[in-house]
Design a protein around this motif. Structure first.
Motif, PDB file in Angstrom:
ATOM      1  N   LEU A 114      15.163 -34.590  29.557  1.00  0.00           N
ATOM      2  CA  LEU A 114      15.771 -34.676  30.885  1.00  0.00           C
ATOM      3  C   LEU A 114      17.215 -34.186  30.864  1.00  0.00           C
ATOM      4  O   LEU A 114      17.664 -33.511  31.800  1.00  0.00           O
ATOM      5  N   MET A 115      17.960 -34.522  29.785  1.00  0.00           N
ATOM      6  CA  MET A 115      19.341 -34.052  29.675  1.00  0.00           C
ATOM      7  C   MET A 115      19.395 -32.528  29.629  1.00  0.00           C
ATOM      8  O   MET A 115      20.204 -31.906  30.318  1.00  0.00           O
ATOM      9  N   ALA A 116      18.540 -31.932  28.814  1.00  0.00           N
ATOM     10  CA  ALA A 116      18.527 -30.469  28.692  1.00  0.00           C
ATOM     11  C   ALA A 116      18.179 -29.816  30.027  1.00  0.00           C
ATOM     12  O   ALA A 116      18.812 -28.831  30.425  1.00  0.00           O
ATOM     13  N   ASP A 117      17.188 -30.365  30.733  1.00  0.00           N
ATOM     14  CA  ASP A 117      16.806 -29.816  32.037  1.00  0.00           C
ATOM     15  C   ASP A 117      17.938 -29.944  33.057  1.00  0.00           C
ATOM     16  O   ASP A 117      18.202 -29.024  33.826  1.00  0.00           O
ATOM     17  N   LEU A 118      18.602 -31.096  33.067  1.00  0.00           N
ATOM     18  CA  LEU A 118      19.689 -31.308  34.023  1.00  0.00           C
ATOM     19  C   LEU A 118      20.841 -30.355  33.759  1.00  0.00           C
ATOM     20  O   LEU A 118      21.402 -29.775  34.696  1.00  0.00           O
ATOM     21  N   ILE A 119      21.184 -30.144  32.509  1.00  0.00           N
ATOM     22  CA  ILE A 119      22.283 -29.233  32.196  1.00  0.00           C
ATOM     23  C   ILE A 119      21.909 -27.808  32.560  1.00  0.00           C
ATOM     24  O   ILE A 119      22.712 -27.067  33.121  1.00  0.00           O
ATOM     25  N   GLU A 120      20.677 -27.427  32.271  1.00  0.00           N
ATOM     26  CA  GLU A 120      20.241 -26.058  32.545  1.00  0.00           C
ATOM     27  C   GLU A 120      20.143 -25.782  34.043  1.00  0.00           C
ATOM     28  O   GLU A 120      20.614 -24.772  34.535  1.00  0.00           O
ATOM     29  N   ARG A 121      19.518 -26.709  34.784  1.00  0.00           N
ATOM     30  CA  ARG A 121      19.259 -26.477  36.210  1.00  0.00           C
ATOM     31  C   ARG A 121      20.304 -27.088  37.126  1.00  0.00           C
ATOM     32  O   ARG A 121      20.358 -26.767  38.309  1.00  0.00           O
ATOM     33  N   GLU A 122      21.070 -28.065  36.628  1.00  0.00           N
ATOM     34  CA  GLU A 122      22.125 -28.776  37.346  1.00  0.00           C
ATOM     35  C   GLU A 122      21.611 -29.692  38.452  1.00  0.00           C
ATOM     36  O   GLU A 122      22.395 -30.324  39.143  1.00  0.00           O
ATOM     37  N   LYS A 123      20.297 -29.755  38.646  1.00  0.00           N
ATOM     38  CA  LYS A 123      19.712 -30.639  39.661  1.00  0.00           C
ATOM     39  C   LYS A 123      18.231 -30.785  39.348  1.00  0.00           C
ATOM     40  O   LYS A 123      17.522 -29.778  39.251  1.00  0.00           O
ATOM     41  N   ILE A 124      17.750 -32.026  39.176  1.00  0.00           N
ATOM     42  CA  ILE A 124      16.330 -32.250  38.902  1.00  0.00           C
ATOM     43  C   ILE A 124      15.823 -33.424  39.726  1.00  0.00           C
ATOM     44  O   ILE A 124      16.596 -34.278  40.152  1.00  0.00           O
ATOM     45  N   THR A 125      14.519 -33.445  39.939  1.00  0.00           N
ATOM     46  CA  THR A 125      13.865 -34.549  40.642  1.00  0.00           C
ATOM     47  C   THR A 125      13.036 -35.333  39.640  1.00  0.00           C
ATOM     48  O   THR A 125      12.258 -34.760  38.883  1.00  0.00           O
TER      49      THR A 125
ATOM     50  N   GLU B 160      39.333 -33.081  37.168  1.00  0.00           N
ATOM     51  CA  GLU B 160      40.046 -34.079  37.967  1.00  0.00           C
ATOM     52  C   GLU B 160      39.402 -35.459  37.884  1.00  0.00           C
ATOM     53  O   GLU B 160      40.030 -36.453  38.221  1.00  0.00           O
ATOM     54  N   ARG B 161      38.169 -35.526  37.426  1.00  0.00           N
ATOM     55  CA  ARG B 161      37.425 -36.784  37.410  1.00  0.00           C
ATOM     56  C   ARG B 161      37.519 -37.469  36.054  1.00  0.00           C
ATOM     57  O   ARG B 161      37.592 -36.811  35.030  1.00  0.00           O
ATOM     58  N   THR B 162      37.477 -38.791  36.080  1.00  0.00           N
ATOM     59  CA  THR B 162      37.407 -39.547  34.835  1.00  0.00           C
ATOM     60  C   THR B 162      36.022 -40.142  34.632  1.00  0.00           C
ATOM     61  O   THR B 162      35.682 -40.530  33.520  1.00  0.00           O
ATOM     62  N   SER B 163      35.255 -40.220  35.698  1.00  0.00           N
ATOM     63  CA  SER B 163      33.880 -40.731  35.604  1.00  0.00           C
ATOM     64  C   SER B 163      33.124 -40.278  36.850  1.00  0.00           C
ATOM     65  O   SER B 163      33.686 -39.645  37.737  1.00  0.00           O
ATOM     66  N   GLY B 164      31.842 -40.600  36.911  1.00  0.00           N
ATOM     67  CA  GLY B 164      31.047 -40.251  38.081  1.00  0.00           C
ATOM     68  C   GLY B 164      30.763 -38.763  38.166  1.00  0.00           C
ATOM     69  O   GLY B 164      30.969 -38.140  39.203  1.00  0.00           O
ATOM     70  N   PHE B 165      30.288 -38.184  37.065  1.00  0.00           N
ATOM     71  CA  PHE B 165      30.045 -36.744  37.015  1.00  0.00           C
ATOM     72  C   PHE B 165      28.693 -36.374  37.601  1.00  0.00           C
ATOM     73  O   PHE B 165      28.442 -35.208  37.879  1.00  0.00           O
ATOM     74  N   THR B 166      27.802 -37.347  37.755  1.00  0.00           N
ATOM     75  CA  THR B 166      26.488 -37.090  38.319  1.00  0.00           C
ATOM     76  C   THR B 166      26.260 -38.005  39.512  1.00  0.00           C
ATOM     77  O   THR B 166      26.888 -39.053  39.628  1.00  0.00           O
ATOM     78  N   ARG B 167      25.356 -37.585  40.384  1.00  0.00           N
ATOM     79  CA  ARG B 167      25.017 -38.426  41.535  1.00  0.00           C
ATOM     80  C   ARG B 167      23.508 -38.545  41.631  1.00  0.00           C
ATOM     81  O   ARG B 167      22.778 -37.609  41.325  1.00  0.00           O
ATOM     82  N   VAL B 168      23.046 -39.718  42.042  1.00  0.00           N
ATOM     83  CA  VAL B 168      21.620 -39.988  42.215  1.00  0.00           C
ATOM     84  C   VAL B 168      21.369 -40.201  43.702  1.00  0.00           C
ATOM     85  O   VAL B 168      22.005 -41.044  44.331  1.00  0.00           O
ATOM     86  N   ILE B 169      20.430 -39.411  44.243  1.00  0.00           N
ATOM     87  CA  ILE B 169      20.085 -39.505  45.665  1.00  0.00           C
ATOM     88  C   ILE B 169      18.620 -39.908  45.766  1.00  0.00           C
ATOM     89  O   ILE B 169      17.747 -39.231  45.223  1.00  0.00           O
TER      90      ILE B 169
ATOM     91  N   ILE C 147      18.773 -36.160  40.785  1.00  0.00           N
ATOM     92  CA  ILE C 147      20.028 -36.348  40.048  1.00  0.00           C
ATOM     93  C   ILE C 147      20.655 -34.974  39.896  1.00  0.00           C
ATOM     94  O   ILE C 147      19.979 -33.999  39.570  1.00  0.00           O
ATOM     95  N   GLU C 148      21.961 -34.902  40.173  1.00  0.00           N
ATOM     96  CA  GLU C 148      22.666 -33.630  40.135  1.00  0.00           C
ATOM     97  C   GLU C 148      24.098 -33.850  39.716  1.00  0.00           C
ATOM     98  O   GLU C 148      24.626 -34.948  39.804  1.00  0.00           O
ATOM     99  N   PHE C 149      24.709 -32.767  39.229  1.00  0.00           N
ATOM    100  CA  PHE C 149      26.133 -32.830  38.917  1.00  0.00           C
ATOM    101  C   PHE C 149      26.934 -32.766  40.200  1.00  0.00           C
ATOM    102  O   PHE C 149      26.552 -32.098  41.148  1.00  0.00           O
TER     103      PHE C 149
END
Length: 121
Positions: free
Chosen positions: A24-35, A94-103, A118-120
């Motif tokens: 899942l980590m590899a897919d998220l980094i590659e695509r920047e958004k996964i379901t 600029e961010r210290t945390s919260g690099f991804t968001r879950v919708i 989940i997306e960056f």
């Protein structure tokens, strides 16, 4: 005294869980958004925020060799190359945390599993 274990188990063994999260980590980094399911997305968010913090250390003036090695152990080479790219990490400077968001999404029709994107940020 028994302590509460950190993280979700997903009804899998440790090796299976680890392989699932690495994929899942590899897919998220590659695509920047996964379901995926909501539980997996929440667990992945927890892990990915730590990985991005480690990746940000690679771009600091005093390059941390240990940070690069930690990324190489956790992620495939293609993902590590993307994290070493300065443009990708600049988004998070600029961010210290919260690099991804879950919708949250509507439940899946076949088994009514709660889905999420989940997306960056």
């Amino acid at each position: 005294m028994q302590k509460r274990k950190e993280g979700r188990t997903f009804g899998r063994t440790r090796n299976q869980r680890s392989a699932l999260m690495h994929g899942l980590m590899a897919d998220l980094i590659e695509r920047e958004k996964i379901t995926t399911t909501l539980a997996k997305a929440k667990e992945l968010k927890r892990i990915m925020d730590r990985v991005v913090i480690t990746a940000k250390k690679v771009h600091q003036p005093e390059v941390s060799v240990s940070a690069i090695r930690r990324l190489q152990v956790i992620l495939p080479e293609k993902s590590v190359r993307k994290f070493r790219d300065a443009d990708f990490i600049k988004r998070f400077s600029e961010r210290t945390s919260g690099f991804t968001r879950v919708i949250k999404l509507d439940p899946r029709k076949s088994d009514s599993a709660e889905l999420a994107v989940i997306e960056f940020v």
